[in-house]
Design a protein around this motif. Sequence first.
Motif, short mmCIF file in Angstrom:
data_model
loop_
_atom_site.label_atom_id
_atom_site.label_comp_id
_atom_site.label_asym_id
_atom_site.label_seq_id
_atom_site.Cartn_x
_atom_site.Cartn_y
_atom_site.Cartn_z
N LEU A 202 0.81 -1.21 0.00
CA LEU A 202 0.00 0.00 0.00
C LEU A 202 0.85 1.27 0.00
CD1 LEU A 202 -2.66 -0.93 2.73
CD2 LEU A 202 -2.90 -1.11 0.25
N GLY A 203 0.27 2.31 -0.59
CA GLY A 203 0.78 3.66 -0.44
C GLY A 203 -0.26 4.47 0.32
N GLU A 204 0.21 5.41 1.16
CA GLU A 204 -0.72 6.20 1.97
C GLU A 204 -0.33 7.67 1.99
OE1 GLU A 204 -2.40 6.37 6.58
OE2 GLU A 204 -0.28 6.05 6.18
N ILE A 205 -1.32 8.52 1.87
CA ILE A 205 -1.16 9.95 2.13
C ILE A 205 -2.06 10.27 3.32
CG2 ILE A 205 -1.48 12.30 1.26
CD1 ILE A 205 -1.06 11.18 -1.57
N TYR A 206 -1.45 10.59 4.45
CA TYR A 206 -2.20 10.83 5.69
C TYR A 206 -2.29 12.33 5.96
CZ TYR A 206 -3.11 11.27 10.69
OH TYR A 206 -3.64 11.63 11.91
N LEU A 207 -3.49 12.81 6.23
CA LEU A 207 -3.72 14.21 6.56
C LEU A 207 -4.39 14.27 7.93
CD1 LEU A 207 -5.24 15.39 3.14
CD2 LEU A 207 -2.84 15.49 3.85
N SER A 208 -3.75 14.93 8.88
CA SER A 208 -4.33 15.03 10.22
C SER A 208 -5.52 15.99 10.20
CB SER A 208 -3.29 15.50 11.23
OG SER A 208 -2.87 16.82 10.93
N ALA A 236 5.06 11.68 -5.28
CA ALA A 236 5.36 13.10 -5.15
C ALA A 236 4.38 13.78 -4.20
CB ALA A 236 5.33 13.78 -6.52
N TYR A 237 3.10 13.47 -4.32
CA TYR A 237 2.11 14.07 -3.42
C TYR A 237 2.32 13.59 -1.99
CZ TYR A 237 -0.88 16.73 -6.55
OH TYR A 237 -1.36 17.69 -7.39
N VAL A 248 8.63 10.37 3.63
CA VAL A 248 9.99 10.46 3.08
C VAL A 248 10.25 9.39 2.03
CG1 VAL A 248 10.95 11.53 5.14
CG2 VAL A 248 10.93 9.04 4.95
N VAL A 249 9.44 8.31 2.01
CA VAL A 249 9.59 7.26 1.00
C VAL A 249 8.38 7.23 0.08
CG1 VAL A 249 11.18 5.82 2.28
CG2 VAL A 249 8.73 5.53 2.65
N GLY A 250 7.79 8.42 -0.14
CA GLY A 250 6.68 8.51 -1.08
C GLY A 250 5.41 7.85 -0.60
#
Length: 446
Positions: A202-208, A236-237, A248-250
């Motif tokens: 999985l890839g994750e973009i976490y927004l608090s 990149a996002y 740091v690892v995308g």
Amino acid sequence: MTRFSTMIGLIAVAAAGVTPVLAQTVSDNEVPTTSLNIPGNVQLYGDQKANVYRPSATVNGEIITATDIEQRMALIRIANNNVELPPEEVARLRNQVFSNLIDEKLQIQAAKDAKIEIDENIVNEQYARLAARFKQTPDQFNQYLASKGSSSAAVKQQIRGEFAWDRLMSRNIQSTTNVSTEEVEAVVKRMNDAKGQDEFHLGEIYLSATPDNAAAIVENARKIIQALQAGGSFAAYARQFSEASTAVVGGDLGWVKAGQLPQSIAEAAVGMAPGQLVGPVEVPGGVSIILMIDRRQVLTADPRDAVLSLKQISLDFAPGTTEAKATELAGKFAEATRSIAGCGAADEVAASLGANIVARDNIAMRGLPGPLQATLANMQIGQTTQPFGAASEGISVLVLCGREMPQTATAPDLQEIENRLLEEKVSKRAQRYLRDLRRDAVIEYS
């Protein structure tokens, strides 16, 4: 160990097997444990303005200007199809770019102190390869970057920094990092114990988020998803927006099982296919955008482990081709390639279309994009995929010439496990090294 992760998103690297570290929250009644002597009821004194970060600085005497930051911002816009972001996200992205530039200065300085020199011919060669990805000469690429608010100097400086840091890491860290037999055997045991269980890459973009800003954060997440669906680089996002330590690892969480994930993410992952994007998913402390990079069952044979022999027929589009014209050309290309009867006929059809054709053997199906995996899994030998491509690049089809199916479950690959463990160790040591450089640096904000 070269890792090109330029902001224009032309070359991306994901660290394999990264242990997932999700953002955590602390309730009002809990006091986080640190090694610092900080009172629980903190009172701030004085004016904060003296410590405000401004968009320029000197790092150990070397200057970062506001122009440097804006040119890097332009590279990110190029990578993400000029999708507009909310002002608050742009401000946060600009601060992140500023931090990245500081780190880059420190990395280049450390390499220089270690007597590591980067041949400018290597930098120029890499720049030319990047230009070729845009189907441009270096001179044309120079003009293109300038028209978008960036410059060749900004791209070359990032290439230079990445080469310098990689060589420094190779000399000072990778050469002195080892993986023991016991460590490999421990991983093998865990894999054998988990045989047959689902694993997700999985890839994750976490927004608090807080109750007060939750609606705005969810809206921002939806805009990021729209940008990703329009072709933006997930890595990149994640590097620029995610608040998890994996930024740091995308955003790469590595291979994880459902039990290692928050319940909401685990439930979403179970129903996702490779390449699928979902979100925003509510998680403790905020929301996440999840990308299913791949999935598998531990030590279990999978049709997607097949090895393929393929021929690819490609037709380039002329610069400036519109979507309408691309659609018209794609229709004619599809009609012509649909008649291919086996790989032996592919060369003749390609010649009649003025298209390029290449033959490739030993292609791992898992290495292909999710939609192509699904198509090829159901094709017979000699059949052709539907066309795929983009108006800016051209159109292609794949002809399936051969398929070697996995007969039994694959045994753990000891060399692959050792390489992954080594990469994890090197990555952690590199992060500590950079942290020490930051701690010892003299940085003056202006």
